[in-house]
Structure formats: structure tokens, C-alpha cells
Design a protein around this motif. Structure first.
Motif, PDB file in Angstrom:
ATOM      1  N   GLN A  35      -4.228  -9.037 -11.658  1.00 22.92           N
ATOM      2  CA  GLN A  35      -4.477 -10.004 -12.729  1.00 22.92           C
ATOM      3  C   GLN A  35      -5.639 -10.909 -12.324  1.00 22.92           C
ATOM      4  OE1 GLN A  35      -0.752 -11.999 -12.997  1.00 22.92           O
ATOM      5  NE2 GLN A  35       0.390 -10.180 -13.612  1.00 22.92           N
ATOM      6  N   ALA A  36      -6.829 -10.542 -12.730  1.00 28.53           N
ATOM      7  CA  ALA A  36      -8.024 -11.275 -12.338  1.00 28.53           C
ATOM      8  C   ALA A  36      -8.644 -11.964 -13.547  1.00 28.53           C
ATOM      9  CB  ALA A  36      -9.039 -10.320 -11.703  1.00 28.53           C
ATOM     10  N   PRO A  37      -8.692 -13.306 -13.577  1.00 28.72           N
ATOM     11  CA  PRO A  37      -9.365 -14.016 -14.675  1.00 28.72           C
ATOM     12  C   PRO A  37     -10.863 -13.710 -14.667  1.00 28.72           C
ATOM     13  CG  PRO A  37      -7.942 -15.486 -13.400  1.00 28.72           C
ATOM     14  CD  PRO A  37      -8.055 -14.206 -12.629  1.00 28.72           C
ATOM     15  N   PRO A  38     -11.567 -14.015 -15.757  1.00 31.40           N
ATOM     16  CA  PRO A  38     -12.998 -13.688 -15.848  1.00 31.40           C
ATOM     17  C   PRO A  38     -13.846 -14.311 -14.732  1.00 31.40           C
ATOM     18  CG  PRO A  38     -12.120 -14.290 -17.998  1.00 31.40           C
ATOM     19  CD  PRO A  38     -11.039 -14.574 -17.010  1.00 31.40           C
ATOM     20  N   ASP A  39     -13.542 -15.554 -14.353  1.00 34.42           N
ATOM     21  CA  ASP A  39     -14.328 -16.242 -13.329  1.00 34.42           C
ATOM     22  C   ASP A  39     -13.626 -16.263 -11.975  1.00 34.42           C
ATOM     23  OD1 ASP A  39     -16.379 -16.850 -15.134  1.00 34.42           O
ATOM     24  OD2 ASP A  39     -15.344 -18.661 -15.824  1.00 34.42           O
ATOM     25  N   SER A  40     -12.789 -15.258 -11.714  1.00 34.02           N
ATOM     26  CA  SER A  40     -12.031 -15.247 -10.463  1.00 34.02           C
ATOM     27  C   SER A  40     -12.936 -15.187  -9.234  1.00 34.02           C
ATOM     28  CB  SER A  40     -11.061 -14.067 -10.449  1.00 34.02           C
ATOM     29  OG  SER A  40     -11.764 -12.838 -10.562  1.00 34.02           O
ATOM     30  N   LEU A  99     -15.552 -16.831  -8.669  1.00 37.60           N
ATOM     31  CA  LEU A  99     -15.934 -18.188  -8.296  1.00 37.60           C
ATOM     32  C   LEU A  99     -14.814 -18.848  -7.493  1.00 37.60           C
ATOM     33  CD1 LEU A  99     -17.996 -20.457  -8.488  1.00 37.60           C
ATOM     34  CD2 LEU A  99     -17.007 -21.111 -10.689  1.00 37.60           C
ATOM     35  N   GLY A 100     -13.589 -18.674  -7.957  1.00 33.54           N
ATOM     36  CA  GLY A 100     -12.449 -19.201  -7.216  1.00 33.54           C
ATOM     37  C   GLY A 100     -12.297 -18.543  -5.864  1.00 33.54           C
ATOM     38  N   ASP A 101     -12.520 -17.218  -5.803  1.00 28.37           N
ATOM     39  CA  ASP A 101     -12.439 -16.510  -4.529  1.00 28.37           C
ATOM     40  C   ASP A 101     -13.490 -17.023  -3.550  1.00 28.37           C
ATOM     41  OD1 ASP A 101     -10.437 -15.012  -5.680  1.00 28.37           O
ATOM     42  OD2 ASP A 101     -11.747 -13.330  -6.181  1.00 28.37           O
ATOM     43  N   LEU A 102     -14.696 -17.309  -4.062  1.00 31.96           N
ATOM     44  CA  LEU A 102     -15.769 -17.824  -3.209  1.00 31.96           C
ATOM     45  C   LEU A 102     -15.426 -19.217  -2.684  1.00 31.96           C
ATOM     46  CD1 LEU A 102     -18.565 -16.956  -2.182  1.00 31.96           C
ATOM     47  CD2 LEU A 102     -19.567 -18.151  -4.139  1.00 31.96           C
ATOM     48  N   MET A 103     -14.876 -20.062  -3.548  1.00 30.59           N
ATOM     49  CA  MET A 103     -14.437 -21.387  -3.106  1.00 30.59           C
ATOM     50  C   MET A 103     -13.365 -21.271  -2.025  1.00 30.59           C
ATOM     51  SD  MET A 103     -14.079 -23.548  -6.628  1.00 30.59           S
ATOM     52  CE  MET A 103     -15.476 -23.895  -7.690  1.00 30.59           C
ATOM     53  N   MET A 104     -12.416 -20.357  -2.248  1.00 31.17           N
ATOM     54  CA  MET A 104     -11.322 -20.182  -1.298  1.00 31.17           C
ATOM     55  C   MET A 104     -11.842 -19.684   0.043  1.00 31.17           C
ATOM     56  SD  MET A 104      -8.136 -20.785  -1.407  1.00 31.17           S
ATOM     57  CE  MET A 104      -7.129 -20.791   0.067  1.00 31.17           C
ATOM     58  N   LEU A 105     -12.841 -18.817   0.004  1.00 32.05           N
ATOM     59  CA  LEU A 105     -13.427 -18.319   1.249  1.00 32.05           C
ATOM     60  C   LEU A 105     -14.101 -19.458   2.014  1.00 32.05           C
ATOM     61  CD1 LEU A 105     -13.918 -15.757   2.919  1.00 32.05           C
ATOM     62  CD2 LEU A 105     -16.073 -15.463   1.697  1.00 32.05           C
ATOM     63  N   GLY A 106     -14.801 -20.350   1.274  1.00 32.82           N
ATOM     64  CA  GLY A 106     -15.401 -21.509   1.918  1.00 32.82           C
ATOM     65  C   GLY A 106     -14.364 -22.430   2.523  1.00 32.82           C
ATOM     66  N   GLY A 107     -13.256 -22.654   1.798  1.00 34.93           N
ATOM     67  CA  GLY A 107     -12.180 -23.476   2.330  1.00 34.93           C
ATOM     68  C   GLY A 107     -11.544 -22.860   3.559  1.00 34.93           C
ATOM     69  N   THR A 108     -11.387 -21.540   3.564  1.00 32.65           N
ATOM     70  CA  THR A 108     -10.825 -20.847   4.725  1.00 32.65           C
ATOM     71  C   THR A 108     -11.750 -20.968   5.930  1.00 32.65           C
ATOM     72  OG1 THR A 108      -9.762 -19.275   3.213  1.00 32.65           O
ATOM     73  CG2 THR A 108      -9.879 -18.646   5.526  1.00 32.65           C
ATOM     74  N   LEU A 109     -13.060 -20.936   5.688  1.00 39.42           N
ATOM     75  CA  LEU A 109     -14.026 -21.128   6.778  1.00 39.42           C
ATOM     76  C   LEU A 109     -13.893 -22.533   7.364  1.00 39.42           C
ATOM     77  CD1 LEU A 109     -16.388 -20.065   8.448  1.00 39.42           C
ATOM     78  CD2 LEU A 109     -17.922 -20.828   6.629  1.00 39.42           C
ATOM     79  N   PHE A 110     -13.689 -23.543   6.507  1.00 36.78           N
ATOM     80  CA  PHE A 110     -13.457 -24.908   6.998  1.00 36.78           C
ATOM     81  C   PHE A 110     -12.207 -24.957   7.873  1.00 36.78           C
ATOM     82  CE2 PHE A 110     -15.812 -26.877   3.175  1.00 36.78           C
ATOM     83  CZ  PHE A 110     -16.993 -26.916   3.904  1.00 36.78           C
ATOM     84  N   PRO A 145      -7.323 -29.150   0.926  1.00 38.08           N
ATOM     85  CA  PRO A 145      -6.465 -29.098  -0.273  1.00 38.08           C
ATOM     86  C   PRO A 145      -7.239 -29.213  -1.579  1.00 38.08           C
ATOM     87  CG  PRO A 145      -5.498 -30.529   1.387  1.00 38.08           C
ATOM     88  CD  PRO A 145      -6.865 -30.205   1.863  1.00 38.08           C
ATOM     89  N   VAL A 146      -8.310 -30.039  -1.600  1.00 37.57           N
ATOM     90  CA  VAL A 146      -9.097 -30.181  -2.820  1.00 37.57           C
ATOM     91  C   VAL A 146      -9.778 -28.856  -3.177  1.00 37.57           C
ATOM     92  CG1 VAL A 146     -11.169 -31.252  -3.779  1.00 37.57           C
ATOM     93  CG2 VAL A 146      -9.446 -32.662  -2.661  1.00 37.57           C
ATOM     94  N   ILE A 147     -10.341 -28.194  -2.168  1.00 38.52           N
ATOM     95  CA  ILE A 147     -10.985 -26.892  -2.409  1.00 38.52           C
ATOM     96  C   ILE A 147      -9.948 -25.878  -2.894  1.00 38.52           C
ATOM     97  CG2 ILE A 147     -12.120 -24.938  -1.291  1.00 38.52           C
ATOM     98  CD1 ILE A 147     -13.562 -26.931   0.497  1.00 38.52           C
ATOM     99  N   LEU A 148      -8.777 -25.875  -2.264  1.00 43.45           N
ATOM    100  CA  LEU A 148      -7.717 -24.954  -2.673  1.00 43.45           C
ATOM    101  C   LEU A 148      -7.302 -25.210  -4.117  1.00 43.45           C
ATOM    102  CD1 LEU A 148      -5.496 -22.846  -2.129  1.00 43.45           C
ATOM    103  CD2 LEU A 148      -4.111 -24.693  -1.174  1.00 43.45           C
ATOM    104  N   ASN A 149      -7.087 -26.473  -4.470  1.00 38.79           N
ATOM    105  CA  ASN A 149      -6.676 -26.797  -5.840  1.00 38.79           C
ATOM    106  C   ASN A 149      -7.738 -26.403  -6.852  1.00 38.79           C
ATOM    107  OD1 ASN A 149      -4.309 -27.890  -4.849  1.00 38.79           O
ATOM    108  ND2 ASN A 149      -5.115 -29.969  -4.759  1.00 38.79           N
ATOM    109  N   GLN A 150      -9.012 -26.643  -6.508  1.00 39.99           N
ATOM    110  CA  GLN A 150     -10.092 -26.299  -7.428  1.00 39.99           C
ATOM    111  C   GLN A 150     -10.250 -24.789  -7.558  1.00 39.99           C
ATOM    112  OE1 GLN A 150     -11.607 -28.587  -9.266  1.00 39.99           O
ATOM    113  NE2 GLN A 150     -12.691 -26.965 -10.356  1.00 39.99           N
ATOM    114  N   ALA A 151     -10.053 -24.066  -6.453  1.00 48.30           N
ATOM    115  CA  ALA A 151     -10.157 -22.605  -6.492  1.00 48.30           C
ATOM    116  C   ALA A 151      -9.105 -22.002  -7.411  1.00 48.30           C
ATOM    117  CB  ALA A 151     -10.018 -22.030  -5.078  1.00 48.30           C
ATOM    118  N   LEU A 152      -7.909 -22.603  -7.418  1.00 50.14           N
ATOM    119  CA  LEU A 152      -6.824 -22.075  -8.244  1.00 50.14           C
ATOM    120  C   LEU A 152      -7.058 -22.309  -9.736  1.00 50.14           C
ATOM    121  CD1 LEU A 152      -3.760 -23.034  -6.042  1.00 50.14           C
ATOM    122  CD2 LEU A 152      -4.657 -20.747  -6.469  1.00 50.14           C
ATOM    123  N   VAL A 153      -8.060 -23.106 -10.090  1.00 44.15           N
ATOM    124  CA  VAL A 153      -8.445 -23.243 -11.494  1.00 44.15           C
ATOM    125  C   VAL A 153      -9.089 -21.955 -11.991  1.00 44.15           C
ATOM    126  CG1 VAL A 153      -9.955 -24.494 -13.098  1.00 44.15           C
ATOM    127  CG2 VAL A 153      -8.721 -25.738 -11.304  1.00 44.15           C
TER     128      VAL A 153
END
Length: 291
Positions: free
Chosen positions: A143-148, A150-161, A80-88
């Protein structure tokens, strides 16, 4: 029959979790993500733990307790922490699409660890489901923010977990029982979540909840916390990791339908086509393997 019940439990868990996302969206403007997680799993453990004490299942053995605790922290705190941070950094639609890669990641990790045999049929089903989620979320993906990235990479790591959790937890769930395993993992994670929520000052804001917000929070905890995660453990105990992971693709679709019903969000052709694609993928994935 046990295999089909496992798949049904996985789909039910993902659907209930998807409807809970609508409640989380409603509460999000007035509650920080860590407090939301503490509410969700705090109510969940208050419901599940007494039932687990009454149910005739084995508790995890003393030898298994350290691993069960670590798996609980991985599932109820770290993910959940990774998910919440990715959504930033990224959008909810892009995060949901990344999460839909769970079947492919689970299949790859399970094959590498020799836990589950790789089949092209399951790979095709996972790709169809991923395509269905992409179609359902088509409007929001543009709708992709400028640093999306980074969030996508975090989400991929969380999905791997999450894929690793599906694989590693199965033998411990089978050795004890889905209900007691889940409630114990939640119980271990609760102090960590409440400490983070308290340090962020989020717990103080709960006193200002209206009656409607309190009811929504109760729904998120009962359905999205207790019921959804109990069913997910039941699914892991009854079927293969890849088939359990396939169920997660219904999560984003269920969230879209629930958002349309409860929040008035529009239902377009892309959502309906996405539902059809995910349903076809699940039908393909649940066909019995040839021996």
C-alpha cells in the motif's frame, strides 16, 4: 558479559518501544504527533531525572554539556519530528522497513569514521534482519501512497541521524553514565516539545482524555519513554554501535505482536517468519569478533 548485557538492553529497548507504538496508535486519532512526543518524553523525564539524581553516576561535565544538549535535541526532538512528518507521506510499514536499515547505515558511518571495523558477518546479519522486517511487513508494504517516495526519503534521513547519534553519543555516555546522560537529554528537549505542542493546540485536548486514554498515555511514557530510552543508552555504553543498531529490527516485529494482542490485528505467516529471520540475524551479529 558486559557485551551481552548491552545487546540484551538494546533488544529490550526496541521491544518495549515496539509495544509502546501500539499505545501511540491508540492515542493517535485524538492526539497530534507533537503532543504525543511531549507526553512520552515528559513522563519519561519526570521518572528518570529523580532516579538519576539518586544513582551514583557522574553528570556530564560542563565541557560536554553543549554536545549532550545537541545530542538530546537530535534524539528526542529532531528524529521524532522527521518520523512524524515522514508518516504524512508514507505508510507505517514502509517507515519501519526504512528504519530497519539502521544497522547498515551505522556500520557504514562507523567504518568511515574509523570507530568500528567493518566485517562481512555483521553486514550479512544486517541484511538478514532487514529481510526479516520486510517479510514481517509484507502486507503493508504494497500500500504505497502517491508521494510515498518523499516520506521514504525523509525516513532515510532520520535513520541516518539516528546512526550518527549511536556513534557520537557513546563516549559521552561512557564518560558520565547512561541514566544521567539520557535524563539530561530529555530535560533539555522537553521545553521545545511542549512549546510545539502548545502552539499546535494539542495540550488543551489532554483535559478530555478518558481513564483508558490516561492509562495508555502513562504506559507510553513509563515504558516507551523512560524504560526504553534508558536501556538504549545502556546498550550504547556496553557494546558497539552496529550491534546496538541491530536491536532496532525487533521494534517493528514487537509492534506487530503487540498490535495483534491489544488491538486484534492479525498475525500471519509473514510475521512469524520475520521474527525467525530477525532472531537468526541477532544470533549471527552477537558472535564475538575474531581478533
Amino acid at each position: 558479559m558486559s557485551e551481552l548485557l548491552g545487546i540484551a538492553a538494546g533488544v529490550g529497548s526496541a521491544v518495549f518501544g515496539g509495544t509502546a507504538i501500539t499505545g501511540i496508535r491508540y492515542l493517535a486519532p485524538s492526539t497530534d504527533p507533537f503532543t504525543l512526543a511531549a507526553i512520552r518524553f515528559g513522563i519519561g523525564v519526570l521518572v528518570l531525572f529523580p532516579i538519576a539524581c539518586l544513582k551514583l553516576e557522574r553528570w556530564p561535565s560542563l565541557r560536554d554539556l553543549p554536545v549532550v544538549a545537541l545530542l538530546g535535541i537530535l534524539f528526542f526532538v529532531l528524529f521524532p519530528v522527521i518520523l512524524n512528518q515522514a508518516l504524512v507521506f508514507t505508510t507505517a510499514g514502509r517507515a519501519a522497513l526504512t528504519l530497519a536499515t539502521l544497522p547498515l547505515l551505522t556500520m557504514a558511518v562507523a567504518a568511515m569514521l574509523r570507530v568500528e571495523r567493518f566485517t562481512w558477518r555483521k553486514a550479512a546479519a544486517a541484511l538478514i534482519a532487514l529481510g526479516g522486517v520486510a517479510i514481517a511487513l509484507w502486507g503493508g508494504l504494497a500500500q504505497a501512497p502517491p508521494d510515498s517516495w518523499l516520506g521514504d526519503l525523509m525516513m532515510l534521513g532520520g535513520t541516518l541521524f539516528l546512526a550518527c547519534y549511536n556513534i557520537w553519543s557513546r563516549r559521552f555516555i561512557v564518560r558520565s553514565g547512561p541514566l544521567r546522560f539520557t535524563s539530561l537529554g530529555m530535560a533539555v528537549s522537553m521545553p521545545i516539545l511542549f512549546l510545539i505542542a502548545w502552539l499546535n493546540g494539542g495540550l488543551a485536548g489532554l483535559a478530555d482524555y478518558t481513564g483508558t486514554q490516561a492509562l495508555v498515555a502513562l504506559y507510553v511514557g513509563l515504558v516507551g519513554g523512560a524504560l526504553a530510552y534508558w536501556l538504549w543508552a545502556e546498550a550504547i555504553a556496553r557494546t558497539t554501535p552496529t550491534r546496538v543498531a541491530m536491536a532496532i529490527t525487533t521494534n517493528a516485529v514487537a509492534a506487530g505482536v503487540a498490535g495483534a494482542v491489544a488491538l486484534g490485528e492479525p498475525i500471519g505467516w509473514s510475521l512469524l517468519l520475520g521474527v525467525a529471520a530477525v532472531a537468526a540475524a541477532l544470533a549471527l551479529a552477537t558472535r564475538p569478533d575474531r581478533r
